[in-house]
Design a protein around this motif. Sequence first.
Motif, PDB file in Angstrom:
ATOM      1  N   PRO A 177     -73.671  36.020-112.075  1.00  0.00           N
ATOM      2  CA  PRO A 177     -74.700  36.567-112.117  1.00  0.00           C
ATOM      3  C   PRO A 177     -74.386  38.089-111.035  1.00  0.00           C
ATOM      4  O   PRO A 177     -73.601  38.023-110.437  1.00  0.00           O
ATOM      5  CB  PRO A 177     -75.582  35.823-111.154  1.00  0.00           C
ATOM      6  CG  PRO A 177     -74.996  34.459-111.603  1.00  0.00           C
ATOM      7  CD  PRO A 177     -73.514  34.584-111.711  1.00  0.00           C
TER       8      PRO A 177
ATOM      9  N   PRO B  78     -76.074  39.011-108.475  1.00  0.00           N
ATOM     10  CA  PRO B  78     -75.797  39.039-106.731  1.00  0.00           C
ATOM     11  C   PRO B  78     -74.245  38.538-106.608  1.00  0.00           C
ATOM     12  O   PRO B  78     -73.741  38.819-105.418  1.00  0.00           O
ATOM     13  CB  PRO B  78     -76.842  37.766-106.400  1.00  0.00           C
ATOM     14  CG  PRO B  78     -77.976  38.158-107.544  1.00  0.00           C
ATOM     15  CD  PRO B  78     -77.041  38.366-108.910  1.00  0.00           C
TER      16      PRO B  78
ATOM     17  N   ILE C 254     -85.024  41.871-102.773  1.00  0.00           N
ATOM     18  CA  ILE C 254     -84.820  40.925-103.818  1.00  0.00           C
ATOM     19  C   ILE C 254     -85.139  39.833-103.514  1.00  0.00           C
ATOM     20  O   ILE C 254     -85.433  39.335-102.310  1.00  0.00           O
ATOM     21  CB  ILE C 254     -83.280  41.102-104.379  1.00  0.00           C
ATOM     22  CG1 ILE C 254     -82.246  40.726-103.060  1.00  0.00           C
ATOM     23  CG2 ILE C 254     -82.645  42.643-104.895  1.00  0.00           C
ATOM     24  CD1 ILE C 254     -80.733  40.635-103.302  1.00  0.00           C
TER      25      ILE C 254
ATOM     26  N   SER D  66     -83.250  34.053-102.674  1.00  0.00           N
ATOM     27  CA  SER D  66     -82.302  33.250-103.150  1.00  0.00           C
ATOM     28  C   SER D  66     -81.052  34.108-103.542  1.00  0.00           C
ATOM     29  O   SER D  66     -80.038  33.820-103.385  1.00  0.00           O
ATOM     30  CB  SER D  66     -82.792  32.377-104.390  1.00  0.00           C
ATOM     31  OG  SER D  66     -83.163  33.288-105.395  1.00  0.00           O
ATOM     32  N   ASP D  67     -81.628  35.397-104.057  1.00  0.00           N
ATOM     33  CA  ASP D  67     -80.224  36.287-104.520  1.00  0.00           C
ATOM     34  C   ASP D  67     -79.804  36.730-103.228  1.00  0.00           C
ATOM     35  O   ASP D  67     -78.537  36.943-103.332  1.00  0.00           O
ATOM     36  CB  ASP D  67     -80.942  37.368-105.220  1.00  0.00           C
ATOM     37  CG  ASP D  67     -81.200  36.775-106.907  1.00  0.00           C
ATOM     38  OD1 ASP D  67     -80.966  35.915-106.979  1.00  0.00           O
ATOM     39  OD2 ASP D  67     -82.174  37.555-107.596  1.00  0.00           O
TER      40      ASP D  67
ATOM     41  N   SER E 170     -76.371  29.734-107.647  1.00  0.00           N
ATOM     42  CA  SER E 170     -77.318  30.588-108.501  1.00  0.00           C
ATOM     43  C   SER E 170     -77.666  29.727-109.619  1.00  0.00           C
ATOM     44  O   SER E 170     -79.029  29.782-110.037  1.00  0.00           O
ATOM     45  CB  SER E 170     -76.418  31.651-109.100  1.00  0.00           C
ATOM     46  OG  SER E 170     -75.912  32.690-108.330  1.00  0.00           O
TER      47      SER E 170
END
Length: 510
Positions: free
Chosen positions: A116, A118, A356, A359-360, A387
Amino acid sequence: MFFNFNCSDHGCPKNDLLSGLTVALALVPEAVAFAFVAGVDPLVGLYAAFIVGLITAVIGGRPGMISGATGALAVVMVALVAEHGVQYLFATVVLMGLIQILIGLLRLGKFIRMVPHPVMLGFVNGLAIVIFLAQLQSFQVTDAMGESHWLQGEKLYIMLGLVVLTMAIINFLPKLTKAIPASLAAIITVTLLVIGLNLESRSVGDLASIAGGLPEFSIPSVPFTWETLRIILPYAIILAAIGLIESLLTLSLIDELTETRGRGNKECVAQGAANTVTGFFGGMGGCAMIGQSMININSGGRGRLSGISAALFLLAFILFASSLIEMIPLAALTGVMFMVVIGTFEWSSLHIIKKIPLSDAFVLVLVSAVTVATDLAVAVVVGVIVSALVFAWQHAKHINVKSYEGKLGGKVYELHGPLFFASVNNFQDLFDPKNDPDDVVVEFQHSRVMDHSAIEAIDTLAERYLNAGKRLHLRHLSVECQQLLRKAGNLVEVNVIEDPRYRVASDQLA
């Protein structure tokens, strides 16, 4: 191998050659330092930088990317060298290369797409911090007892002044001219200044001598037994994974910077071939180097010639110009790497971190921290797992039903959202077999069955209704779902025109 000697989007020969020279100068202290980390002779690191850099530049999937001996691999190698010796390292590097070739031939490089954004940001920021921390060693000196101390007084001021001068040249020279890479100009200027003014400043030669001959072919001197394989295989697998993860992530970063597209699987094969050859020529193996790759890209190196010239310049240093290269002040190379840190770190991430999802932001910071604390491979794996868990948790809450009375009586449950391992418990709670009418329809038209856990959940639901003496009908399940169902298979209403077609991730055969 043919090159286009006209400047284009794929590279300019003049820029590639000058950029290659700049990169080669920066490769020397890095290769020597990583060799010390791994516990091997400096030439073992230099030979790896030359061979890996040359082969990946010629046949790799990302022109402009620089490969060589890296710290991420060195920290794994040190235990093997300490316990079994350098010959076992060479055998491990050969096996590591073969594993990487196999991964490339199986076209598994595409799985880098699963990383991902991030995690990518965390990887870049963490690596920038690691590069920065590694340069702090230039501000330390080792005494006669082998203990390190920070520079003080005049030596510290000279070091800081030369580093700042190097950074200033790199920053401001491109505004005046781009005829010569700013990093190369800075290295030459600072070196001449130190020599001309006879300043007391440590040089590359203070680390170790880089003089040597051509690398020689030699089969690793290890017993060809199962015991040897048992020793080297775990190290080879770990090194292969770390090398490819770092290489493919660096490839993705350069793709983004240059707005071009590299070939991941081809790069896997090239990295494997390079490491296999390196193991037979007394090198410690390697992978893509984000710091040197950034120097190359920022200096105008875009084509394969930049990587090839960097490797050949490095070999020339070893064979003919070691005394000259050993005169380069460490301050100049430290300044170059500090500019790499500034260019590598995603400063925009500091601005967007509050915008954002939480969690990211957590994943971004986590990957950066783990990269600094352990190594890149562990950080990326941790980031991907976290993620994935966050994604599963969020989508597990998306499943719901809309119930209404059917046209022919009974009750219809219209299911919405994905049905997979994380949502099966919520799925079971949506139904009430005890109080439902005798005729019940579950409509899957707006849902998708994702994995074997979902299949088991459907079977369990069917058994609950059958035990309650109710008639259950399952509509719009894919053909594969129908084949995988055991208890509920005869409850499916087949509609060959409207039933969806997709594959279910399952460990069961039809």
